[in-house]
Design a protein around this motif. Structure first.
Motif, PDB file in Angstrom:
ATOM      1  N   ASP A 103       7.189  24.099 -17.687  1.00 35.77           N
ATOM      2  CA  ASP A 103       6.131  25.079 -17.967  1.00 35.77           C
ATOM      3  C   ASP A 103       5.251  25.360 -16.753  1.00 35.77           C
ATOM      4  OD1 ASP A 103       4.760  22.731 -17.728  1.00 35.77           O
ATOM      5  OD2 ASP A 103       3.782  22.811 -19.690  1.00 35.77           O
ATOM      6  N   GLY A 104       5.609  24.776 -15.593  1.00 33.39           N
ATOM      7  CA  GLY A 104       4.854  25.024 -14.375  1.00 33.39           C
ATOM      8  C   GLY A 104       3.766  23.999 -14.093  1.00 33.39           C
ATOM      9  N   SER A 105       3.453  23.174 -15.102  1.00 31.62           N
ATOM     10  CA  SER A 105       2.451  22.136 -14.871  1.00 31.62           C
ATOM     11  C   SER A 105       3.046  21.017 -14.020  1.00 31.62           C
ATOM     12  CB  SER A 105       1.945  21.576 -16.209  1.00 31.62           C
ATOM     13  OG  SER A 105       3.017  21.005 -16.950  1.00 31.62           O
ATOM     14  N   LEU A 106       2.213  20.115 -13.565  1.00 36.03           N
ATOM     15  CA  LEU A 106       2.636  19.058 -12.648  1.00 36.03           C
ATOM     16  C   LEU A 106       2.442  17.685 -13.274  1.00 36.03           C
ATOM     17  CD1 LEU A 106       0.756  20.487  -9.543  1.00 36.03           C
ATOM     18  CD2 LEU A 106       3.164  20.867 -10.119  1.00 36.03           C
ATOM     19  N   LEU A 107       3.490  16.874 -13.260  1.00 35.47           N
ATOM     20  CA  LEU A 107       3.387  15.503 -13.746  1.00 35.47           C
ATOM     21  C   LEU A 107       3.213  14.581 -12.551  1.00 35.47           C
ATOM     22  CD1 LEU A 107       3.528  13.355 -15.972  1.00 35.47           C
ATOM     23  CD2 LEU A 107       6.023  13.309 -15.638  1.00 35.47           C
ATOM     24  N   VAL A 108       2.079  13.916 -12.510  1.00 36.44           N
ATOM     25  CA  VAL A 108       1.778  12.970 -11.421  1.00 36.44           C
ATOM     26  C   VAL A 108       1.949  11.551 -11.945  1.00 36.44           C
ATOM     27  CG1 VAL A 108      -0.068  12.032  -9.970  1.00 36.44           C
ATOM     28  CG2 VAL A 108       0.231  14.501 -10.168  1.00 36.44           C
ATOM     29  N   THR A 109       2.766  10.771 -11.256  1.00 38.21           N
ATOM     30  CA  THR A 109       2.969   9.369 -11.616  1.00 38.21           C
ATOM     31  C   THR A 109       2.635   8.487 -10.420  1.00 38.21           C
ATOM     32  OG1 THR A 109       5.312   9.454 -10.976  1.00 38.21           O
ATOM     33  CG2 THR A 109       4.774   9.939 -13.279  1.00 38.21           C
ATOM     34  N   MET A 110       2.113   7.313 -10.692  1.00 38.68           N
ATOM     35  CA  MET A 110       1.846   6.331  -9.643  1.00 38.68           C
ATOM     36  C   MET A 110       1.599   4.971 -10.273  1.00 38.68           C
ATOM     37  SD  MET A 110      -1.913   7.701  -8.447  1.00 38.68           S
ATOM     38  CE  MET A 110      -2.871   8.723  -9.587  1.00 38.68           C
ATOM     39  N   LYS A 111       1.619   3.958  -9.459  1.00 37.24           N
ATOM     40  CA  LYS A 111       1.375   2.593  -9.932  1.00 37.24           C
ATOM     41  C   LYS A 111       0.181   2.053  -9.158  1.00 37.24           C
ATOM     42  CE  LYS A 111       4.021  -1.499 -11.307  1.00 37.24           C
ATOM     43  NZ  LYS A 111       4.058  -1.112 -12.733  1.00 37.24           N
ATOM     44  N   VAL A 112      -0.980   2.013  -9.809  1.00 32.16           N
ATOM     45  CA  VAL A 112      -2.225   1.604  -9.165  1.00 32.16           C
ATOM     46  C   VAL A 112      -3.085   0.826 -10.148  1.00 32.16           C
ATOM     47  CG1 VAL A 112      -2.302   3.571  -7.581  1.00 32.16           C
ATOM     48  CG2 VAL A 112      -3.347   3.774  -9.835  1.00 32.16           C
ATOM     49  N   GLU A 113      -4.145   0.230  -9.625  1.00 33.06           N
ATOM     50  CA  GLU A 113      -5.129  -0.389 -10.496  1.00 33.06           C
ATOM     51  C   GLU A 113      -5.951   0.710 -11.163  1.00 33.06           C
ATOM     52  OE1 GLU A 113      -8.396  -3.915 -10.220  1.00 33.06           O
ATOM     53  OE2 GLU A 113      -8.704  -2.175  -8.960  1.00 33.06           O
ATOM     54  N   VAL A 114      -6.181   0.576 -12.456  1.00 34.98           N
ATOM     55  CA  VAL A 114      -7.005   1.540 -13.185  1.00 34.98           C
ATOM     56  C   VAL A 114      -8.449   1.082 -13.056  1.00 34.98           C
ATOM     57  CG1 VAL A 114      -7.476   2.616 -15.409  1.00 34.98           C
ATOM     58  CG2 VAL A 114      -5.129   2.083 -14.752  1.00 34.98           C
ATOM     59  N   ASN A 115      -9.183   1.720 -12.164  1.00 37.86           N
ATOM     60  CA  ASN A 115     -10.546   1.296 -11.884  1.00 37.86           C
ATOM     61  C   ASN A 115     -11.469   2.503 -11.750  1.00 37.86           C
ATOM     62  OD1 ASN A 115      -9.924   2.392  -9.364  1.00 37.86           O
ATOM     63  ND2 ASN A 115      -9.445   0.405  -8.467  1.00 37.86           N
ATOM     64  N   GLU A 116     -12.683   2.244 -11.297  1.00 37.92           N
ATOM     65  CA  GLU A 116     -13.684   3.298 -11.182  1.00 37.92           C
ATOM     66  C   GLU A 116     -13.262   4.369 -10.182  1.00 37.92           C
ATOM     67  OE1 GLU A 116     -17.361   5.021 -12.334  1.00 37.92           O
ATOM     68  OE2 GLU A 116     -16.217   3.335 -13.167  1.00 37.92           O
ATOM     69  N   LEU A 117     -12.555   3.952  -9.142  1.00 37.85           N
ATOM     70  CA  LEU A 117     -12.117   4.897  -8.123  1.00 37.85           C
ATOM     71  C   LEU A 117     -11.150   5.922  -8.711  1.00 37.85           C
ATOM     72  CD1 LEU A 117     -12.725   5.135  -5.074  1.00 37.85           C
ATOM     73  CD2 LEU A 117     -10.559   3.962  -4.659  1.00 37.85           C
ATOM     74  N   LEU A 118     -10.182   5.454  -9.517  1.00 34.01           N
ATOM     75  CA  LEU A 118      -9.230   6.357 -10.167  1.00 34.01           C
ATOM     76  C   LEU A 118      -9.944   7.251 -11.179  1.00 34.01           C
ATOM     77  CD1 LEU A 118      -6.307   7.279 -10.676  1.00 34.01           C
ATOM     78  CD2 LEU A 118      -6.117   5.428 -12.359  1.00 34.01           C
ATOM     79  N   PHE A 119     -10.860   6.677 -11.933  1.00 38.47           N
ATOM     80  CA  PHE A 119     -11.630   7.435 -12.926  1.00 38.47           C
ATOM     81  C   PHE A 119     -12.358   8.614 -12.275  1.00 38.47           C
ATOM     82  CE2 PHE A 119     -15.858   7.842 -14.992  1.00 38.47           C
ATOM     83  CZ  PHE A 119     -15.455   8.388 -16.204  1.00 38.47           C
ATOM     84  N   SER A 121      -8.143  -0.950  -4.928  1.00 43.09           N
ATOM     85  CA  SER A 121      -9.248  -1.672  -5.574  1.00 43.09           C
ATOM     86  C   SER A 121     -10.213  -2.289  -4.585  1.00 43.09           C
ATOM     87  CB  SER A 121      -8.687  -2.777  -6.480  1.00 43.09           C
ATOM     88  OG  SER A 121      -8.040  -3.771  -5.703  1.00 43.09           O
ATOM     89  N   ALA A 122      -9.955  -2.146  -3.279  1.00 43.39           N
ATOM     90  CA  ALA A 122     -10.831  -2.771  -2.288  1.00 43.39           C
ATOM     91  C   ALA A 122     -12.213  -2.125  -2.278  1.00 43.39           C
ATOM     92  CB  ALA A 122     -10.202  -2.689  -0.898  1.00 43.39           C
ATOM     93  N   ILE A 123     -12.266  -0.790  -2.426  1.00 45.38           N
ATOM     94  CA  ILE A 123     -13.547  -0.093  -2.373  1.00 45.38           C
ATOM     95  C   ILE A 123     -14.303  -0.251  -3.696  1.00 45.38           C
ATOM     96  CG2 ILE A 123     -14.680   2.082  -1.822  1.00 45.38           C
ATOM     97  CD1 ILE A 123     -12.883   0.849   0.397  1.00 45.38           C
ATOM     98  N   LEU A 124     -13.627  -0.004  -4.796  1.00 50.11           N
ATOM     99  CA  LEU A 124     -14.198  -0.178  -6.131  1.00 50.11           C
ATOM    100  C   LEU A 124     -13.125  -0.783  -7.024  1.00 50.11           C
ATOM    101  CD1 LEU A 124     -16.015   3.252  -6.655  1.00 50.11           C
ATOM    102  CD2 LEU A 124     -17.128   1.050  -6.329  1.00 50.11           C
ATOM    103  N   GLY A 125     -13.248  -2.049  -7.397  1.00 50.55           N
ATOM    104  CA  GLY A 125     -12.226  -2.649  -8.237  1.00 50.55           C
ATOM    105  C   GLY A 125     -12.421  -4.131  -8.423  1.00 50.55           C
ATOM    106  N   THR A 126     -11.424  -4.783  -9.039  1.00 50.38           N
ATOM    107  CA  THR A 126     -11.509  -6.196  -9.360  1.00 50.38           C
ATOM    108  C   THR A 126     -10.993  -7.048  -8.218  1.00 50.38           C
ATOM    109  OG1 THR A 126      -9.304  -6.146 -10.345  1.00 50.38           O
ATOM    110  CG2 THR A 126     -11.158  -5.674 -11.797  1.00 50.38           C
ATOM    111  N   GLN A 127     -11.296  -8.350  -8.301  1.00 51.67           N
ATOM    112  CA  GLN A 127     -10.835  -9.274  -7.277  1.00 51.67           C
ATOM    113  C   GLN A 127      -9.336  -9.533  -7.398  1.00 51.67           C
ATOM    114  OE1 GLN A 127     -12.210 -10.739  -4.606  1.00 51.67           O
ATOM    115  NE2 GLN A 127     -14.021  -9.492  -4.933  1.00 51.67           N
ATOM    116  N   ASP A 128      -8.801  -9.483  -8.606  1.00 53.50           N
ATOM    117  CA  ASP A 128      -7.388  -9.754  -8.827  1.00 53.50           C
ATOM    118  C   ASP A 128      -6.732  -8.493  -9.388  1.00 53.50           C
ATOM    119  OD1 ASP A 128      -4.949 -10.968  -9.093  1.00 53.50           O
ATOM    120  OD2 ASP A 128      -5.429 -11.993 -10.967  1.00 53.50           O
ATOM    121  N   PRO A 129      -6.446  -7.519  -8.538  1.00 55.80           N
ATOM    122  CA  PRO A 129      -5.967  -6.223  -9.016  1.00 55.80           C
ATOM    123  C   PRO A 129      -4.581  -6.299  -9.643  1.00 55.80           C
ATOM    124  CG  PRO A 129      -5.746  -6.374  -6.635  1.00 55.80           C
ATOM    125  CD  PRO A 129      -6.496  -7.587  -7.068  1.00 55.80           C
TER     126      PRO A 129
END
Length: 338
Positions: free
Chosen positions: A287-303, A246-254
């Motif tokens: 089925d060959g697809s990939l499940l990606v999991t992570m724990k991050v702030e949901v912000n503009e960068l992730l979008f 969240s440092a590049i694009l995000g909230t002050q209290d991530p």
């Protein structure tokens, strides 16, 4: 998640042990703490053999046999190397090595800056740190695609790093969308993200808030005579914002959220080549697809990161990210529908 390079992993292992001088770790402990996948166990064992043999075991000691083998910091006076802690000192070395490779013009300042850091240490510890830096820097190579070359990059970074080290404010001429502005700033750290350098700063008008400046937009920088008192809580919050993305694009209290995204198998190479976050894990489904999991702030960068994969990605959760993507898809349809 893509494997870290050997150099990255070695620094992480070393910094963890030195930062916790009173703890001992097994290989499994180290892997669990740093989130290293099981398939890397043999690599971690080799890394620890290297670290424990470095300079005759002067920095990391190993004891035990077989699975009972444990590793611990051999620097008993590590608590006196905290600036404010030893991990920060390691970051100084790593940042400088990275910057030297990203901006070749800065390679000439590494020696002088290390001299400044060493001058703050008790004389009995200077030689140990010098040997440590030489051992690590001679065995770790950080590589990447360099951004646009700037002739005065070296001088600007030298001023900024000196300001961080001496807790002095800087006067920065900075380019914005509305033109160039000149303002006094409080620089706290250097952040490297996707081959760009950012300067993490503390706000002077909003207590406790932090923000970043893109280095390439800094036109000129100079030291002021005004000093500042570093607030450990503000520094820690900035570190947290960097870790959560969240440092590049995000909230002050991530606030980190659990994120799940299903990708088509054709995205595997790119996901492993350039993971979004250190907590990211990739699991191949039946089925060959990939499940990606992570724990991050949901912000503009992730979008924007999800959008970059186009129709290869489908967000499972959180609902807020699905909703934002839906709204964007509606805009696309209304704008481009024939």
């Amino acid at each position: 998640m893509a494997d870290t390079t050997r150099g990255e992993r070695t620094v992480q292992l070393f910094a963890l042990l030195i930062s916790n001088p009173n703890r001992s770790y097994t290989i499994s402990d180290l892997m669990e703490t740093l989130g290293i996948p099981e398939k890397e166990r043999r690599n971690v064992q080799r890394d620890m053999n290297f670290l424990s043999s470095m300079n005759g075991g002067a920095y990391i000691c190993a004891s035990g046999k077989g699975r009972a083998f444990v590793y611990q910091s051999a620097i008993k006076t590590a608590d006196r190397l905290l600036l404010p802690n030893f991990e920060n000192m390691m970051l100084h070395f790593v940042f400088l090595q990275r910057i030297a490779n990203i901006y070749p013009a800065t390679s000439d300042i590494i020696a002088s800056l290390l001299d400044k850091i060493n001058s703050s240490l008790p004389s009995s510890e200077k030689r140990a740190v010098e040997l440590l830096a030489n051992d690590l820097n001679s065995r770790i190579l950080f590589m990447g695609t360099p951004p646009d070359f700037e002739e005065n990059a070296s001088e600007k970074l030298k001023v900024i790093l000196q300001a961080i080290h001496e807790h002095r404010k800087i006067n920065v001429e900075y380019a914005t969308e509305n033109g160039t502005q000149t303002k006094v700033r409080i620089a706290l750290m250097v952040i490297i993200y996707q081959n760009e350098i950012y300067i993490g700063c503390e706000s002077q008008s909003h207590a406790g808030s932090t923000y970043v400046l893109k280095f390439r937009r800094i036109k000129s920088v100079s030291l002021t005579r005004e000093t500042f008192e570093e607030n450990p809580k503000v520094l820690e919050m900035l570190r947290k914002r960097v870790q959560l993305g969240s440092a590049i694009l995000g909230t002050q209290d991530p606030k980190a959220e659990d994120v799940e995204i299903v990708f088509s198998n054709r995205a595997k190479f790119f996901l492993e080549e350039k993971p979004f976050h250190r907590s990211m894990r990739v699991k191949e489904l039946k089925d060959g697809s990939l499940l990606v999991t992570m724990k991050v702030e949901v912000n503009e960068l992730l979008f924007r990161w999800v959008l970059s994969y186009g129709d290869s990605a489908e967000v499972v959760k959180p609902a807020s990210l699905r909703e934002k993507l839906y709204d964007f898809s509606s805009w696309l349809y209304s704008t481009y529908h024939r």
